[in-house]
Design a protein around this motif. Sequence first.
Motif, PDB file in Angstrom:
ATOM      1  N   GLU A  82       0.851  -1.188   0.000  1.00 26.62           N
ATOM      2  CA  GLU A  82       0.000   0.000   0.000  1.00 26.62           C
ATOM      3  C   GLU A  82       0.890   1.242   0.000  1.00 26.62           C
ATOM      4  OE1 GLU A  82       0.217  -1.887   2.911  1.00 26.62           O
ATOM      5  OE2 GLU A  82      -1.190  -3.416   2.264  1.00 26.62           O
ATOM      6  N   ILE A  83       0.300   2.356  -0.407  1.00 29.59           N
ATOM      7  CA  ILE A  83       1.036   3.624  -0.311  1.00 29.59           C
ATOM      8  C   ILE A  83       0.913   4.085   1.139  1.00 29.59           C
ATOM      9  CG2 ILE A  83       1.195   6.010  -1.154  1.00 29.59           C
ATOM     10  CD1 ILE A  83       1.776   4.012  -3.351  1.00 29.59           C
ATOM     11  N   ALA A  84       1.918   3.735   1.926  1.00 27.93           N
ATOM     12  CA  ALA A  84       1.862   4.022   3.367  1.00 27.93           C
ATOM     13  C   ALA A  84       2.409   5.412   3.646  1.00 27.93           C
ATOM     14  CB  ALA A  84       2.638   2.958   4.134  1.00 27.93           C
ATOM     15  N   LEU A  89       0.146  15.443   3.472  1.00 28.23           N
ATOM     16  CA  LEU A  89       1.435  16.067   3.778  1.00 28.23           C
ATOM     17  C   LEU A  89       2.265  16.078   2.499  1.00 28.23           C
ATOM     18  CD1 LEU A  89       2.509  14.523   7.228  1.00 28.23           C
ATOM     19  CD2 LEU A  89       1.293  16.646   6.794  1.00 28.23           C
ATOM     20  N   PHE A  97       8.654  13.060   8.840  1.00 32.58           N
ATOM     21  CA  PHE A  97       7.922  12.274   9.842  1.00 32.58           C
ATOM     22  C   PHE A  97       8.549  10.884  10.011  1.00 32.58           C
ATOM     23  CE2 PHE A  97       4.632   8.966  10.444  1.00 32.58           C
ATOM     24  CZ  PHE A  97       4.369   9.204  11.788  1.00 32.58           C
ATOM     25  N   PHE A  98       8.768  10.201   8.874  1.00 33.51           N
ATOM     26  CA  PHE A  98       9.315   8.840   8.989  1.00 33.51           C
ATOM     27  C   PHE A  98      10.759   8.854   9.497  1.00 33.51           C
ATOM     28  CE2 PHE A  98       5.741   8.019   6.042  1.00 33.51           C
ATOM     29  CZ  PHE A  98       5.073   7.112   6.850  1.00 33.51           C
ATOM     30  N   LYS A 100      11.828  11.057  11.702  1.00 31.24           N
ATOM     31  CA  LYS A 100      11.713  11.315  13.150  1.00 31.24           C
ATOM     32  C   LYS A 100      11.369  10.039  13.913  1.00 31.24           C
ATOM     33  CE  LYS A 100      10.488  16.144  13.302  1.00 31.24           C
ATOM     34  NZ  LYS A 100       9.339  17.032  13.164  1.00 31.24           N
TER      35      LYS A 100
ATOM     36  N   GLY B   3       6.920  12.965  17.405  1.00 34.30           N
ATOM     37  CA  GLY B   3       6.830  12.882  15.947  1.00 34.30           C
ATOM     38  C   GLY B   3       5.394  12.654  15.500  1.00 34.30           C
ATOM     39  N   VAL B   4       4.716  11.745  16.198  1.00 35.15           N
ATOM     40  CA  VAL B   4       3.316  11.428  15.860  1.00 35.15           C
ATOM     41  C   VAL B   4       2.458  12.681  16.051  1.00 35.15           C
ATOM     42  CG1 VAL B   4       1.308  10.006  16.502  1.00 35.15           C
ATOM     43  CG2 VAL B   4       3.590   9.003  16.521  1.00 35.15           C
ATOM     44  N   THR B   6       3.423  15.821  16.091  1.00 39.13           N
ATOM     45  CA  THR B   6       3.767  16.869  15.116  1.00 39.13           C
ATOM     46  C   THR B   6       3.076  16.610  13.784  1.00 39.13           C
ATOM     47  OG1 THR B   6       5.930  16.793  16.159  1.00 39.13           O
ATOM     48  CG2 THR B   6       5.742  18.186  14.220  1.00 39.13           C
ATOM     49  N   ALA B   7       3.113  15.338  13.354  1.00 38.46           N
ATOM     50  CA  ALA B   7       2.463  14.994  12.075  1.00 38.46           C
ATOM     51  C   ALA B   7       0.965  15.261  12.154  1.00 38.46           C
ATOM     52  CB  ALA B   7       2.730  13.533  11.747  1.00 38.46           C
ATOM     53  N   LYS B   8       0.366  14.904  13.281  1.00 39.21           N
ATOM     54  CA  LYS B   8      -1.088  15.107  13.446  1.00 39.21           C
ATOM     55  C   LYS B   8      -1.424  16.595  13.396  1.00 39.21           C
ATOM     56  CE  LYS B   8      -2.128  10.887  14.059  1.00 39.21           C
ATOM     57  NZ  LYS B   8      -3.011  10.182  13.187  1.00 39.21           N
ATOM     58  N   ARG B  10       0.300  18.922  11.907  1.00 38.53           N
ATOM     59  CA  ARG B  10       0.456  19.391  10.518  1.00 38.53           C
ATOM     60  C   ARG B  10      -0.785  19.033   9.705  1.00 38.53           C
ATOM     61  NH1 ARG B  10       6.279  18.368   9.867  1.00 38.53           N
ATOM     62  NH2 ARG B  10       7.201  20.443   9.962  1.00 38.53           N
ATOM     63  N   LEU B  11      -1.252  17.791   9.908  1.00 40.34           N
ATOM     64  CA  LEU B  11      -2.439  17.339   9.168  1.00 40.34           C
ATOM     65  C   LEU B  11      -3.659  18.160   9.555  1.00 40.34           C
ATOM     66  CD1 LEU B  11      -1.846  13.504   9.366  1.00 40.34           C
ATOM     67  CD2 LEU B  11      -1.996  14.826   7.269  1.00 40.34           C
ATOM     68  N   ARG B  14      -3.574  21.471   7.867  1.00 34.68           N
ATOM     69  CA  ARG B  14      -3.894  21.338   6.443  1.00 34.68           C
ATOM     70  C   ARG B  14      -5.370  21.023   6.224  1.00 34.68           C
ATOM     71  NH1 ARG B  14       1.346  19.681   4.126  1.00 34.68           N
ATOM     72  NH2 ARG B  14       1.721  21.816   4.737  1.00 34.68           N
ATOM     73  N   LYS B  15      -5.976  20.365   7.174  1.00 36.55           N
ATOM     74  CA  LYS B  15      -7.379  19.962   6.991  1.00 36.55           C
ATOM     75  C   LYS B  15      -8.188  20.237   8.255  1.00 36.55           C
ATOM     76  CE  LYS B  15      -8.507  16.316   3.776  1.00 36.55           C
ATOM     77  NZ  LYS B  15      -8.642  14.874   3.619  1.00 36.55           N
ATOM     78  N   GLU B 201      -4.713   4.552   9.214  1.00 40.52           N
ATOM     79  CA  GLU B 201      -3.254   4.373   9.202  1.00 40.52           C
ATOM     80  C   GLU B 201      -2.891   2.897   9.220  1.00 40.52           C
ATOM     81  OE1 GLU B 201      -1.668   6.713  12.391  1.00 40.52           O
ATOM     82  OE2 GLU B 201      -2.143   8.598  11.388  1.00 40.52           O
ATOM     83  N   ASN B 204      -3.586   1.621   5.549  1.00 42.15           N
ATOM     84  CA  ASN B 204      -2.658   2.000   4.476  1.00 42.15           C
ATOM     85  C   ASN B 204      -1.190   1.754   4.825  1.00 42.15           C
ATOM     86  OD1 ASN B 204      -1.840   4.175   5.999  1.00 42.15           O
ATOM     87  ND2 ASN B 204      -3.056   5.662   4.881  1.00 42.15           N
ATOM     88  N   ILE B 206       0.796   2.774   7.311  1.00 46.64           N
ATOM     89  CA  ILE B 206       1.610   3.724   8.094  1.00 46.64           C
ATOM     90  C   ILE B 206       1.877   3.151   9.490  1.00 46.64           C
ATOM     91  CG2 ILE B 206       1.574   6.006   9.210  1.00 46.64           C
ATOM     92  CD1 ILE B 206       0.146   7.067   6.742  1.00 46.64           C
TER      93      ILE B 206
END
Lengths: 310, 371
Positions: A82-84, A89, A97-98, A100, B3-4, B6-8, B10-11, B14-15, B201, B204, B206
Amino acid sequence: MLEAVEITKRFKQTHAVNGVNLFLERGEIIGLLGPNGAGKSTTISIISTLIPPTSGDVRLNNESVIKRPEKLRKILGVVPQEIALYPDLSARENLLFFGKIYRLSGSQLKQKVEEVLEMIGLTDRQHDLVKNFSGGMKRRLNIGAALLHEPELIIMDEPTVGIDPQSRNYILETVKRLNKEKKMTVLYTSHYMEEVEFLCNRIYIMDKGNILAAGTKEEIKNILSAENTIQITVERVNDSFIQALRDHPVVNRVTVQDRVITVLTPKEANAFSILFKIAEETNTMLTSIEIKTPTLEDVFLHLTGRALRN
Amino acid sequence: MIGVLTAKLRLFIRKPWLFLMVSILSVVFAMLISSVNKQTIVVPVYSALPESEVKEIIRSLEQYNLFSFKRMKKEEVEKLVGEGKAEAGVELKKDDFRIIVASNTPNSYLVQQTVQKVYAKALQSKSIIDQVKEKQGESSAKQVAKSLAEAKNDPVFTVETKHFRADETVIINSKMQSIFGSVLFFVIYTIAYNVFNILMEKRNGIWDRMILSPVKKWEMYTGNLIYSFATGYIQVALIFAVFHFVFDVDFSDKFWFVLVLLIPYVLAIVAISIFIVGIVNNEQQFHAVLPLVSVSMAMLGGAYWPLEIVSSDALLLLSKFVPVTYGMDLLKGAVVYGYSFSDLLYPMSILFLMAVVFMGLGINIMERKRA
């Protein structure tokens, strides 16, 4: 370096993986070839310690990693089918992110992100959102995200599914380069035999949870050394012709795809005259007939009676 | 975990649409519902008196905040009452009034009482002034009239009215009911959709990437849960702040206390969302289950209507198992009933218990499914 010993995985009544044995030596590119549903993804999920096997073991340098996966995970990069990635972003933000989560930070993180962007050819598009990328670009970034921590071993699960030939070539070349320049060991799964033939030193052919054959390309093709693969194109498929072929004692296997009939016969048999005779008897008009050099596809056909992409 | 988060973040930047949409919806719904609840009955009036005098009488009548009086033509008033569109109409005269009714209703009696009260007061003042005029002359009468007017604006005594009620007495504050109900209901969506990202997540890949990284599983869950909790909590706090500081809604001086009381509720909703995400297998199932659960919880828990008016024992029993009940208990307890922190420990403990149980179950189910 890494070996899977008699691994099996059962999901309720389904045997997804059945006593698979597989090993990887340092610096090799190993191909795991099989059709969809063969058990490839489950096998690599077990090898990469994502799911535990029902039985069997996975060993890194002779040490089991099932209960203590840390050592393997440290040197492992996985490119999932899958496109993980986070579609909302940018490419750069995804890599940050990855990076970090692999405990990279500061200038080291930035440098690794630049390097990977360069390697996957996305430096110019690094600030674009992933959701706006083409399939090929997403696939490249999907690979890039697994390279940030410089793994010694990388497992790629069908990394070229659904992309254009140009992007596919780019990815295949990148895998070759990683293996050659960074001495990365690669386990590459695919149902495209031409990819596996192009990339891999050794190949495992898998179907219905079992390893059917293993070895170098040549060794595997030698499975068919005692047979000829004859491809006949007919004007119109005639059932009596097919039946007559199947009933003939020198014909080992017959498969039909549209107007193309593939026939496996022993090398020593005078196949052409037999085929012409059957065609004449069943009033079948032949358009072409040729003896093919065996491919991995033919080997798969020989071993399973099915085409790889059926 | 950083890190988790920060990504959240950012998301989110954006949304932010879901967050904003749900916030706006909560405010709009709460305002709509409370405005429907506070709608006053319009009483049509007519009069032959000059406009200024009628306005003065209407102002006095509306001081009681019971009815809204609207001047119309005589024929219109009679038509409205005749057709049953108004329960009562009033003819306003100089020293007298006439109530027009088609049939006697509780409201028509109340209209009569209100008008009578205003006229009685006015006549009382008039009588005092008339008597002074008769005995002491015009100037004294003017003086008395002036003093009476001043006394109305600046009374000598301040009369404080207090109501007493028994422990079992219920108070229905429709405005706070609609604000609390709407907010507690809508925030379920904000929180659940954020927790739902865990499922996405996982689907897909992640999540798998994170599992293979040095990030620990507890960090993955904690990062996601802190984010879901924070967005839900900030949303509720923001909406309450809008009502309190912009629309001047009275939280009985308990605004900051209310913000503290929200913590166990938001936590329980995060936990239930994890449980839902744990039991569903895909996006479609989640979209089907979430409205079912949230609407049922809101209905049973008294977010749509006050539980005080529910008489079915079965429904009241079911309400004990949903967090909305305890969320409403906490907020209404503090603002409407004026309970102290210790009085509210029981609903708080139940919410914390729900949070622990559902979070445990949810995470357990998710992890079992993985294996």
